[in-house]
Design a protein around this motif. Sequence first.
Motif, PDB file in Angstrom:
ATOM      1  N   LEU A   1       0.809  -1.257   0.048  1.00 17.19           N
ATOM      2  CA  LEU A   1      -0.015  -0.163   0.053  1.00 17.19           C
ATOM      3  C   LEU A   1       0.946   1.327   0.156  1.00 17.19           C
ATOM      4  O   LEU A   1       1.767   1.074   0.863  1.00 17.19           O
ATOM      5  CB  LEU A   1      -0.919   0.049   1.408  1.00 17.19           C
TER       6      LEU A   1
ATOM      7  N   CYS B   1      -1.574   6.566   1.641  1.00 20.95           N
ATOM      8  CA  CYS B   1      -2.649   5.925   1.610  1.00 20.95           C
ATOM      9  C   CYS B   1      -3.139   5.497   2.940  1.00 20.95           C
ATOM     10  O   CYS B   1      -2.437   5.008   3.625  1.00 20.95           O
ATOM     11  CB  CYS B   1      -3.020   4.853   0.628  1.00 20.95           C
TER      12      CYS B   1
ATOM     13  N   GLU C   1      -5.321   3.235   5.633  1.00 22.92           N
ATOM     14  CA  GLU C   1      -5.816   1.875   5.657  1.00 22.92           C
ATOM     15  C   GLU C   1      -7.186   1.999   5.053  1.00 22.92           C
ATOM     16  O   GLU C   1      -8.077   2.906   5.555  1.00 22.92           O
ATOM     17  CB  GLU C   1      -5.438   1.071   6.865  1.00 22.92           C
TER      18      GLU C   1
ATOM     19  N   LYS D   1      -7.272  -5.280   2.934  1.00 19.60           N
ATOM     20  CA  LYS D   1      -6.068  -5.406   4.057  1.00 19.60           C
ATOM     21  C   LYS D   1      -4.729  -6.141   3.146  1.00 19.60           C
ATOM     22  O   LYS D   1      -3.678  -5.732   3.773  1.00 19.60           O
ATOM     23  CB  LYS D   1      -6.273  -6.192   5.140  1.00 19.60           C
TER      24      LYS D   1
ATOM     25  N   GLY E   1      -9.913  -8.685   2.175  1.00 21.11           N
ATOM     26  CA  GLY E   1     -10.640  -7.828   3.194  1.00 21.11           C
ATOM     27  C   GLY E   1     -12.034  -7.824   3.184  1.00 21.11           C
ATOM     28  O   GLY E   1     -12.654  -8.733   2.851  1.00 21.11           O
TER      29      GLY E   1
ATOM     30  N   GLN F   1      -7.139   3.728  -2.694  1.00 27.82           N
ATOM     31  CA  GLN F   1      -5.928   3.058  -2.438  1.00 27.82           C
ATOM     32  C   GLN F   1      -4.979   2.726  -3.637  1.00 27.82           C
ATOM     33  O   GLN F   1      -5.771   2.294  -4.496  1.00 27.82           O
ATOM     34  CB  GLN F   1      -6.034   1.800  -1.585  1.00 27.82           C
TER      35      GLN F   1
ATOM     36  N   TRP G   1      -1.832   0.523  -4.561  1.00 24.68           N
ATOM     37  CA  TRP G   1      -1.004  -0.797  -4.292  1.00 24.68           C
ATOM     38  C   TRP G   1       0.025  -1.126  -5.534  1.00 24.68           C
ATOM     39  O   TRP G   1      -0.308  -1.143  -6.757  1.00 24.68           O
ATOM     40  CB  TRP G   1      -1.795  -2.012  -4.067  1.00 24.68           C
TER      41      TRP G   1
END
Length: 173
Positions: free
Chosen positions: A6, A10, A12, A16, A37, A146, A148
């Motif tokens: 991540l 960003c 959480e 996850k 998640g 988010q 990644w």
Amino acid sequence: MHPLLLHPDCAEGPVKAVSADIETTSGGCRARFRLQGDIAAIKVPPHAASARADHLWKTTCLEIFWQPHGGKSYREFNLSPSSRWASYDFDDYRLNSRDAAVDAIAISTSRTDSELVLEASIASDLPVPADIALTAIVEDAEGTIQYWALAFADGKPDFHNTTCRMITLENRL
């Protein structure tokens, strides 16, 4: 599967963990992405007929960046859980974006309360050896995004940066 990180800027959110893997095929490549998640708390585009579409990255979308080893040009694939997709060629970092030639992209998605898995088979002329980035954009129900990736350069999230290209594929299967 390779774990994605991540971006440090960003917050959480409901997802996850994200992991991804890629392999060459005789006519292109095959990729798999796994989001873990609270999947019900993210925006997942509704299923649609498989077709090219722009701006998929504005919501939950999985991406592949494919750069011939030692080259400057690269190809970007955007893969939506809806089964829509896009593919762009660049001459260098964000330079001269244009639709890339793709023979076919097949996307399948499976989903539970705690996991979303997207698998893509891409038929396209993809040179090897190649340096690869696997990335994910995840939008939650409130619209928070988010980012990644396998790695990030310093600063704001930028999947086009070569720092993200942490996988080298050497051979065709």
